[in-house]
Design a protein around this motif. Structure first.
Motif, mmCIF file in Angstrom:
data_model
loop_
_atom_site.group_PDB
_atom_site.id
_atom_site.type_symbol
_atom_site.label_atom_id
_atom_site.label_comp_id
_atom_site.label_asym_id
_atom_site.label_seq_id
_atom_site.Cartn_x
_atom_site.Cartn_y
_atom_site.Cartn_z
ATOM 1 N N GLN A 1 1.682 4.567 -0.828
ATOM 2 C CA GLN A 1 0.985 5.770 -1.272
ATOM 3 C C GLN A 1 1.742 6.997 -0.765
ATOM 4 O O GLN A 1 2.227 6.998 0.366
ATOM 5 C CB GLN A 1 -0.438 5.814 -0.713
ATOM 6 C CG GLN A 1 -1.371 4.721 -1.215
ATOM 7 C CD GLN A 1 -1.996 5.058 -2.550
ATOM 8 O OE1 GLN A 1 -1.942 4.261 -3.483
ATOM 9 N NE2 GLN A 1 -2.602 6.231 -2.641
ATOM 10 N N GLN A 2 1.838 7.993 -1.609
ATOM 11 C CA GLN A 2 2.356 9.279 -1.146
ATOM 12 C C GLN A 2 1.177 10.100 -0.646
ATOM 13 O O GLN A 2 0.313 10.499 -1.419
ATOM 14 C CB GLN A 2 3.079 10.011 -2.284
ATOM 15 C CG GLN A 2 3.731 11.307 -1.853
ATOM 16 C CD GLN A 2 4.894 11.087 -0.898
ATOM 17 O OE1 GLN A 2 5.460 9.999 -0.832
ATOM 18 N NE2 GLN A 2 5.255 12.120 -0.158
ATOM 19 N N ARG A 3 1.169 10.323 0.648
ATOM 20 C CA ARG A 3 0.042 11.025 1.260
ATOM 21 C C ARG A 3 0.521 12.356 1.832
ATOM 22 O O ARG A 3 1.372 12.396 2.727
ATOM 23 C CB ARG A 3 -0.584 10.164 2.360
ATOM 24 C CG ARG A 3 -1.217 8.872 1.829
ATOM 25 C CD ARG A 3 -1.841 8.043 2.946
ATOM 26 N NE ARG A 3 -2.559 6.896 2.423
ATOM 27 C CZ ARG A 3 -2.024 5.691 2.245
ATOM 28 N NH1 ARG A 3 -0.741 5.485 2.547
ATOM 29 N NH2 ARG A 3 -2.750 4.689 1.763
ATOM 30 N N ASN B 1 0.833 -1.211 0.000
ATOM 31 C CA ASN B 1 0.000 0.000 0.000
ATOM 32 C C ASN B 1 0.867 1.261 0.000
ATOM 33 O O ASN B 1 0.683 2.190 0.800
ATOM 34 C CB ASN B 1 -0.936 0.017 1.215
ATOM 35 C CG ASN B 1 -1.991 1.112 1.119
ATOM 36 O OD1 ASN B 1 -2.370 1.525 0.017
ATOM 37 N ND2 ASN B 1 -2.455 1.595 2.258
ATOM 38 N N ASP C 1 -2.915 12.015 -2.458
ATOM 39 C CA ASP C 1 -2.983 10.623 -2.008
ATOM 40 C C ASP C 1 -2.833 9.776 -3.263
ATOM 41 O O ASP C 1 -3.810 9.350 -3.870
ATOM 42 C CB ASP C 1 -4.295 10.338 -1.292
ATOM 43 C CG ASP C 1 -4.297 8.966 -0.606
ATOM 44 O OD1 ASP C 1 -3.376 8.164 -0.890
ATOM 45 O OD2 ASP C 1 -5.216 8.696 0.183
ATOM 46 N N LEU C 2 -1.577 9.545 -3.662
ATOM 47 C CA LEU C 2 -1.273 8.936 -4.951
ATOM 48 C C LEU C 2 -0.375 7.719 -4.758
ATOM 49 O O LEU C 2 0.501 7.713 -3.886
ATOM 50 C CB LEU C 2 -0.564 9.945 -5.860
ATOM 51 C CG LEU C 2 -1.365 11.193 -6.251
ATOM 52 C CD1 LEU C 2 -0.465 12.202 -6.951
ATOM 53 C CD2 LEU C 2 -2.533 10.813 -7.143
ATOM 54 N N PRO C 3 -0.561 6.673 -5.574
ATOM 55 C CA PRO C 3 0.301 5.492 -5.467
ATOM 56 C C PRO C 3 1.721 5.810 -5.912
ATOM 57 O O PRO C 3 1.944 6.644 -6.791
ATOM 58 C CB PRO C 3 -0.364 4.484 -6.407
ATOM 59 C CG PRO C 3 -1.149 5.309 -7.368
ATOM 60 C CD PRO C 3 -1.604 6.518 -6.618
#
Length: 560
Positions: A163-165, A161, A172-174
Motif C-alpha cells: 500500500q502507498q500510505r 499488503n 492509503d492506496l494499493p
C-alpha cells in the motif's frame, strides 16, 4: 597506473591472490597539476565492456529481412480513429513471416489502446522517424483486461499488503501492477514467467549442467558433464543461496559485514539470487568457455551453481518513432495507472533506438533481458514519471545517449538483479537521481553522465543534494552490492559558478564497495557514501578517459 583484482569477503580479512590485470588508463587532471592516483591501487573494477547488442561488437540491425507495411493491414495515420485492430492484424502478419521481418509504420499519428506483443525473434518494429511516426495512447493500461502474465505480481502485491500510505496527503492506496511492469509494446515468450514472486508459481528450471569450478573475471567454467552444451547456445548461469543468512554467495555479492542484508536473500533458495545469461563460445570436454566473464567464483554459491536453459527471443528491435501519452494528474508513488510505453522481457540481443517518449509513467521497463542496446532515447512531458529507462533483472544492457527532460522519480535506475549494465553518455536535466534499487543489483556502471541540479530555493544554504538516493523494500536491502561504479559524472549546479561553498552529494549509507571516480561540477563537491566507498579524482574531470565503458571496450577489442 594499474587496477588489480582483490578478494575481500564479508567477515574476513583481505585475501591476497594472484593479481589479474583489469584496466590501465591515464588520469586527466587540471592542466599543470599532478594527476591524482587511486588511494587503493588494488581496487577491483569490473569489466563493463561486454554491455550492449552482440557484446558491443556490432551495430543492431536485421539483414535480409522481409519488409511489410502496416498500411496494407488497415492502419491509417492521422484519421483520428483507433488503429488497434489494424495494428494487431499487422502484428499477426509479421509473426507469420518465415525469416527476419521488419514491420514498417507510416508517418503520422497512430492511435493504440491495446497491448502489442512481440512474441518472435528476428523482428523489427520501425517507424519513419522519431519526429515522423507517433503512436498515441489515449488511456492507460489499467483500463485493459488484466494480463494473465501479471497474475503472480497481482497476488504478490496483495499478499505483501503493498500500500502507498501518505498520511499527510490522505493516501492509503494499493500498489498498481503497472508501477514497474507492463507496457503497450511488450516483448515476451508466451507461457514463460515474467518474474518470480511467489513459490506457488515456481517452475522447475531445465538444468543443462552443474558447474563445479570457475573464477570471477574469467571465461572458463568446469562442469560435471558437458555433453548437453554446444557452441552458440545461449544459456543462463544461476547462482543459488541455499546456505541461509551466512551463505558464501552473500559474501561475494556484498564483500563486507557492515551492511544489514534483507530476508529475501535466503527465503527463496530455489530461485537464483544471481543470474548471468551468456553465450557458449567453446566446449572442451567438461570445460566450457562463455563469451563474457563470470560475475562470481563458481564456489561462491557453495556448490549451488547451475547452467540452465533460458527461453528467450533474439534480435528484436523497436526504432524510429515517438510514443505519446496524454497529460494526467499525479496520484501517488506506486499507484501509476499504466502509461507505460515499452516492456522488454525475455530478450537477448535486442535494441531500442531513436525513440522519443512523452508523458509516460515509465518509458522503458525491463525484466530478464541481456545484451540490449537502448540508444538515442529522449523522455519528455509534464507528468511526474516513475521511470525513464529502468534496468531491472538486466545483464550487459547498455543505455547510451538517453536524455531525460521530464520529472522522474527514478530517472536512471539499476533495479533488482541488475548486473554489469551501463548508463553512458546520457543527461538528466530535471531533478536528477542516480538511483539504485535494493535487490542484489551489483557491478553496474554510471558512466560519462551529466546531471543538472537545481537546489531547493527555500534551503539553498543547506549545500547538499541527494544525488545517490536509492529505493527498494527493506527485505531486499542493502541498496546495492559491491563494485557499482560512478565514472566521470558532471554535476552542473544552477548558479554554481557563483558559489564556492562545497556541495555535499549523498543518498546511500548502506551500499558497500562503491567506486566513485572523477565526479566533478561547476562548484566544489564533497561525497558522503558508504561503507568502504572508494572515492578518487574528486572535482577532477577525466578528459583523456571520459568513458570507462568505451575505454574498456577498445582495450578488449584491440581498437586504437
Amino acid at each position: 597506473m594499474q587496477l588489480y583484482r582483490r578478494e575481500r569477503m564479508r567477515g574476513h580479512p583481505t585475501r591476497g591472490r594472484a593479481a589479474i590485470f583489469v584496466a590501465l588508463f591515464t588520469w586527466a587532471g587540471v592542466a599543470g597539476a599532478a594527476p591524482p592516483l587511486l588511494s587503493d591501487q588494488d581496487a577491483f573494477i569490473p569489466d563493463f565492456s561486454y554491455a550492449g547488442y552482440e557484446y558491443g561488437e556490432q551495430a543492431p540491425a536485421l539483414e535480409k529481412a522481409r519488409h511489410i507495411d502496416a498500411t496494407d493491414y488497415g492502419v491509417v495515420p492521422d484519421d483520428k480513429r483507433d488503429d488497434s485492430r489494424a495494428l494487431q492484424k499487422a502484428f499477426r502478419a509479421a509473426h507469420a513471416v518465415d525469416g527476419p521481418v521488419v514491420l514498417r509504420l507510416p508517418a503520422g499519428r497512430l492511435i493504440l489502446s491495446d497491448i502489442l506483443y512481440i512474441e518472435r525473434s528476428d523482428m523489427v518494429l520501425r517507424g519513419a522517424g522519431q519526429g515522423a511516426t507517433e503512436i498515441y495512447f489515449p488511456r492507460p493500461l489499467m483500463y485493459l483486461p488484466d494480463p494473465p502474465a501479471l497474475q503472480e505480481l497481482r497476488e504478490y502485491l496483495v499478499e505483501q499488503n503493498k500500500q502507498q500510505r501518505e498520511k499527510a496527503n490522505n493516501i492509503d492506496l494499493p500498489f498498481s501492477q503497472y508501477s514497474w511492469a507492463g507496457g503497450f509494446i511488450w516483448t515476451r515468450v508466451p507461457g514463460e514467467r515474467v518474474k518470480a514472486y511467489l513459490d506457488d508459481y515456481s517452475q522447475p528450471f531445465t538444468t543443462l549442467a552443474t558447474a563445479t569450478a570457475g573464477r570471477r573475471g574469467e571465461h572458463w567454467i568446469e562442469v560435471e558433464d558437458g555433453h548437453t552444451l554446444s557452441v552458440g547456445d545461449v544459456i543462463n548461469i544461476h547462482w543459488h543461496n541455499r546456505d541461509g543468512e551466512q551463505g558464501p554467495l552473500l559474501d561475494a555479492i556484498y564483500q563486507t559485514d557492515q551492511v544489514t542484508i534483507g530476508s529475501h536473500h535466503w527465503t527463496q533458495p530455489d530461485q537464483p539470487l544471481v543470474r548471468q545469461p551468456t553465450r557458449i563460445e567453446a566446449v572442451d570436454a567438461n570445460r566450457v568457455r562463455i563469451k563474457d566473464t563470470l560475475l562470481h567464483d563458481i564456489s561462491a554459491s557453495g556448490g549451488h551453481t547451475r547452467i540452465v536453459e533460458w527461453p528467450h527471443l533474439s534480435r528484436v528491435g523497436i526504432e524510429h518513432l515517438s510514443l505519446t501519452f496524454p497529460t494526467a494528474p499525479t496520484i501517488a508513488h506506486h499507484v501509476e495507472p499504466g502509461y507505460n510505453a515499452i516492456f522488454l522481457t525475455r530478450l537477448f540481443n535486442g535494441w531500442v533506438k531513436d525513440v522519443q517518449i512523452h508523458n509516460a509513467d515509465s518509458g522503458i521497463l525491463t525484466e530478464e533481458v541481456a545484451n540490449l542496446s537502448l540508444e538515442n532515447i529522449t523522455t519528455t512531458g509534464e507528468n511526474l514519471a516513475h521511470y525513464s529507462v529502468s534496468m531491472g533483472d538486466t545483464h550487459n544492457v547498455l543505455v547510451k545517449n538517453l536524455k531525460v527532460h521530464n520529472r522522474v522519480r527514478h530517472p536512471l535506475s539499476f533495479n533488482t538483479f541488475a548486473t554489469r549494465s551501463v548508463y553512458t553518455q546520457s543527461q538528466v536535466y530535471t531533478a536528477p537521481v542516480l538511483d539504485q534499487h535494493s535487490g542484489a543489483n551489483h557491478q553496474n556502471l554510471f558512466d560519462d553522465l551529466e546531471v543538472l541540479v537545481q537546489l531547493d530555493p527555500d534551503h539553498i544554504d543547506d549545500a547538499q543534494y541527494p544525488l545517490f538516493k536509492g529505493g527498494g523494500a527493506s527485505y531486499w536491502k542493502p541498496t546495492h552490492g559491491a563494485y557499482n561504479t560512478f565514472w566521470n559524472i558532471r554535476v552542473q549546479v544552477d548558479g554554481g559558478m557563483d558559489d564556492s561553498r562545497p556541495l555535499r552529494l549523498h543518498g546511500v549509507s548502506d551500499g558497500p564497495q562503491a567506486r566513485l571516480i572523477g565526479i566533478h561540477g561547476n562548484r566544489p563537491l564533497t561525497i558522503d557514501y558508504g561503507p568502504d566507498a572508494l572515492i578518487d579524482a574528486l572535482n577532477t574531470p577525466l578528459r583523456s578517459t571520459p568513458s570507462l565503458y568505451e575505454y574498456q571496450k577498445r582495450e578488449r577489442l584491440g581498437e586504437p
